[in-house]
Design a protein around this motif. Structure first.
Motif, mmCIF file in Angstrom:
data_model
loop_
_atom_site.group_PDB
_atom_site.id
_atom_site.type_symbol
_atom_site.label_atom_id
_atom_site.label_comp_id
_atom_site.label_asym_id
_atom_site.label_seq_id
_atom_site.Cartn_x
_atom_site.Cartn_y
_atom_site.Cartn_z
ATOM 1 N N VAL A 137 0.898 -1.271 -0.118
ATOM 2 C CA VAL A 137 -0.022 -0.096 0.085
ATOM 3 C C VAL A 137 1.079 0.993 0.011
ATOM 4 C CG1 VAL A 137 -1.766 1.450 1.278
ATOM 5 C CG2 VAL A 137 -1.845 -1.212 1.145
ATOM 6 N N TYR A 138 0.649 2.103 -0.847
ATOM 7 C CA TYR A 138 1.446 3.124 -1.168
ATOM 8 C C TYR A 138 0.478 4.646 -0.725
ATOM 9 C CZ TYR A 138 4.153 0.014 -3.393
ATOM 10 O OH TYR A 138 4.937 -1.060 -3.555
ATOM 11 N N ILE A 139 0.762 5.283 0.326
ATOM 12 C CA ILE A 139 0.050 6.268 0.761
ATOM 13 C C ILE A 139 0.408 7.735 0.773
ATOM 14 C CG2 ILE A 139 -1.184 7.616 2.968
ATOM 15 C CD1 ILE A 139 -1.011 4.385 4.104
ATOM 16 N N ASP A 140 -0.398 8.411 -0.111
ATOM 17 C CA ASP A 140 0.118 9.964 -0.580
ATOM 18 C C ASP A 140 -0.512 10.727 0.692
ATOM 19 O OD1 ASP A 140 0.104 12.317 -1.594
ATOM 20 O OD2 ASP A 140 -0.477 11.965 -3.311
ATOM 21 N N GLY A 141 0.553 10.907 1.573
ATOM 22 C CA GLY A 141 0.296 11.841 2.966
ATOM 23 C C GLY A 141 -0.358 13.101 2.461
ATOM 24 N N PHE A 142 0.043 13.775 1.961
ATOM 25 C CA PHE A 142 -0.530 15.215 1.531
ATOM 26 C C PHE A 142 -2.117 15.271 1.073
ATOM 27 C CE2 PHE A 142 3.406 16.640 2.799
ATOM 28 C CZ PHE A 142 3.243 17.865 3.326
ATOM 29 N N ASN A 143 -2.088 14.298 0.053
ATOM 30 C CA ASN A 143 -3.454 14.097 -0.717
ATOM 31 C C ASN A 143 -4.507 13.647 0.290
ATOM 32 O OD1 ASN A 143 -5.442 12.508 -2.457
ATOM 33 N ND2 ASN A 143 -4.410 14.056 -3.622
ATOM 34 N N LEU A 144 -4.204 12.604 1.353
ATOM 35 C CA LEU A 144 -4.967 12.176 2.434
ATOM 36 C C LEU A 144 -5.038 13.456 3.476
ATOM 37 C CD1 LEU A 144 -6.548 9.968 4.089
ATOM 38 C CD2 LEU A 144 -4.186 9.485 5.120
ATOM 39 N N TYR A 145 -4.365 14.268 3.892
ATOM 40 C CA TYR A 145 -4.403 15.179 4.782
ATOM 41 C C TYR A 145 -5.332 16.159 4.237
ATOM 42 C CZ TYR A 145 -3.335 18.787 8.128
ATOM 43 O OH TYR A 145 -3.469 19.681 9.221
ATOM 44 N N TYR A 146 -5.094 16.668 3.101
ATOM 45 C CA TYR A 146 -6.186 17.653 2.628
ATOM 46 C C TYR A 146 -7.564 17.422 2.599
ATOM 47 C CZ TYR A 146 -2.105 20.128 0.853
ATOM 48 O OH TYR A 146 -0.871 20.883 0.670
ATOM 49 N N LYS A 147 -7.707 16.136 2.694
ATOM 50 C CA LYS A 147 -9.155 15.649 2.768
ATOM 51 C C LYS A 147 -9.759 15.550 4.441
ATOM 52 C CE LYS A 147 -13.377 13.963 2.211
ATOM 53 N NZ LYS A 147 -14.212 14.785 1.679
ATOM 54 N N GLU A 191 -10.327 -9.056 4.202
ATOM 55 C CA GLU A 191 -9.343 -10.062 4.545
ATOM 56 C C GLU A 191 -8.959 -11.033 3.595
ATOM 57 O OE1 GLU A 191 -13.170 -13.448 5.267
ATOM 58 O OE2 GLU A 191 -12.351 -12.342 7.156
ATOM 59 N N ASN A 192 -9.250 -10.429 2.366
ATOM 60 C CA ASN A 192 -8.645 -11.141 1.164
ATOM 61 C C ASN A 192 -7.106 -10.697 0.910
ATOM 62 O OD1 ASN A 192 -10.831 -13.252 0.867
ATOM 63 N ND2 ASN A 192 -11.882 -11.941 -0.522
ATOM 64 N N TYR A 193 -6.899 -9.714 1.422
ATOM 65 C CA TYR A 193 -5.451 -9.238 1.247
ATOM 66 C C TYR A 193 -4.553 -8.979 2.390
ATOM 67 C CZ TYR A 193 -8.011 -7.340 -2.792
ATOM 68 O OH TYR A 193 -8.740 -7.273 -3.798
ATOM 69 N N HIS A 194 -3.389 -9.625 2.150
ATOM 70 C CA HIS A 194 -2.370 -9.845 3.281
ATOM 71 C C HIS A 194 -1.313 -8.675 2.947
ATOM 72 C CE1 HIS A 194 0.610 -11.076 6.103
ATOM 73 N NE2 HIS A 194 1.685 -11.444 4.923
ATOM 74 N N ILE A 195 -1.378 -7.544 3.722
ATOM 75 C CA ILE A 195 -0.680 -6.375 3.543
ATOM 76 C C ILE A 195 0.756 -6.499 4.103
ATOM 77 C CG2 ILE A 195 -0.540 -3.896 4.003
ATOM 78 C CD1 ILE A 195 -3.433 -3.640 4.227
ATOM 79 N N VAL A 196 1.651 -6.729 3.324
ATOM 80 C CA VAL A 196 2.933 -7.026 3.700
ATOM 81 C C VAL A 196 3.933 -5.884 3.703
ATOM 82 C CG1 VAL A 196 2.936 -9.411 2.543
ATOM 83 C CG2 VAL A 196 3.856 -7.306 1.149
ATOM 84 N N LYS A 197 3.575 -4.607 3.383
ATOM 85 C CA LYS A 197 4.435 -3.328 3.352
ATOM 86 C C LYS A 197 3.135 -2.304 2.887
ATOM 87 C CE LYS A 197 7.165 -4.546 -0.049
ATOM 88 N NZ LYS A 197 8.227 -4.217 -0.946
ATOM 89 N N ILE A 198 3.672 -1.091 3.864
ATOM 90 C CA ILE A 198 3.030 0.072 3.605
ATOM 91 C C ILE A 198 3.930 1.190 3.681
ATOM 92 C CG2 ILE A 198 1.138 1.728 4.984
ATOM 93 C CD1 ILE A 198 0.127 -0.742 6.544
ATOM 94 N N LYS A 199 3.739 2.014 2.685
ATOM 95 C CA LYS A 199 4.809 3.236 2.654
ATOM 96 C C LYS A 199 3.889 4.356 2.651
ATOM 97 C CE LYS A 199 8.395 0.456 0.268
ATOM 98 N NZ LYS A 199 9.191 0.397 -1.057
ATOM 99 N N TYR A 200 4.396 5.277 3.626
ATOM 100 C CA TYR A 200 3.554 6.673 3.789
ATOM 101 C C TYR A 200 4.622 7.787 3.215
ATOM 102 C CZ TYR A 200 1.729 10.533 6.334
ATOM 103 O OH TYR A 200 1.168 11.760 6.768
ATOM 104 N N PHE A 201 4.175 8.462 2.164
ATOM 105 C CA PHE A 201 5.098 9.291 1.641
ATOM 106 C C PHE A 201 4.450 10.819 2.153
ATOM 107 C CE2 PHE A 201 5.040 5.774 -1.028
ATOM 108 C CZ PHE A 201 6.407 5.561 -1.351
ATOM 109 N N THR A 202 5.512 11.735 2.518
ATOM 110 C CA THR A 202 5.186 12.957 3.305
ATOM 111 C C THR A 202 6.269 13.892 2.989
ATOM 112 O OG1 THR A 202 4.098 14.029 5.070
ATOM 113 C CG2 THR A 202 5.791 12.558 5.474
#
Length: 210
Positions: A8-18, A39-50
């Motif tokens: 999962v790749y999280i666009d920190g500023f795009n999320l924050y503006y909301k 539950e069908n998705y096993h999240i092995v990595k999350i990357k938060y960009f800010t």
């Protein structure tokens, strides 16, 4: 059904503006994607960009709040924080000052503003590099920024990954729908259920976010 290994790749500023005007800014970004995806998705990595924010006369404590939040995020397993930068630049614009009876004073003024740099490039680069991993089945972008449609296209067409988009907004942009297998939007209920506890270890939720 076998769970899909997912990044999962999280666009920190795009999320924050909301969410900036809500009381849901103390987000547990380890929990939120799981609630949206199921539950069908096993999240092995999350990357938060800010990017590290700057203080301002109107909000001098902004960096301290962000620092507390990043410390809380650092406790989430498999989550990596990737930092871009904020650059100051001068821009010109038209300043309108009402003088009464519909008359306006018009003047060209110069102001300083900060712009986020590198995050889009960082997100695109990480998506493409991670897509080369054979044991990774699914790429999820949490953003509604259409500048990121190209890396999703290549992750799907070139590397054969399942691609999903989670939008912080009420809809997913058409351009992102076109390059993804599925898309979802974050509901207020998911935001509510994805909050950190008031204290995460020694880190406390900023009072201004209550």
């Amino acid at each position: 059904m076998k769970k899909l290994n997912t990044a999962v790749y999280i666009d920190g500023f795009n999320l924050y503006y909301k969410i900036r005007l809500t009381s849901y800014k103390w987000l547990d970004l380890g929990k939120l994607p799981s609630l949206v995806l199921g539950e069908n998705y096993h999240i092995v990595k999350i990357k938060y960009f800010t990017a590290i924010v700057k203080s301002s006369p109107k909000d001098p404590s902004k960096p301290e709040r962000q620092k507390a939040y990043l410390r809380a995020l650092s406790t989430v397993p498999n989550l990596e924080i990737v930092e871009g930068i904020l650059k100051k630049r001068k821009v010109k614009g038209l300043f309108l000052e009402p003088l009464g009876r519909g008359i306006e004073k018009r003047e060209i003024v110069t102001v300083q503003k900060y712009e986020e740099k590198e995050s889009d490039v960082n997100i695109a680069s990480h998506i493409l590099v991670d897509s080369m991993e054979e044991n990774l089945n699914c790429i999820i972008l949490l953003s509604n920024d259409t500048d990121l449609k190209s890396p999703l296209h290549f992750a799907r067409r070139k590397f054969g990954k399942k691609v999903g988009v989670i939008s912080p907004y009420e809809r997913v942009h058409f351009d992102l729908k076109n390059v993804s297998h599925f898309n979802k939007c974050i509901t207020e209920q998911v935001l509510k259920e994805s909050q950190f506890p008031l204290s995460v270890g020694k880190v406390k939720k900023p009072q201004a976010w209550d």
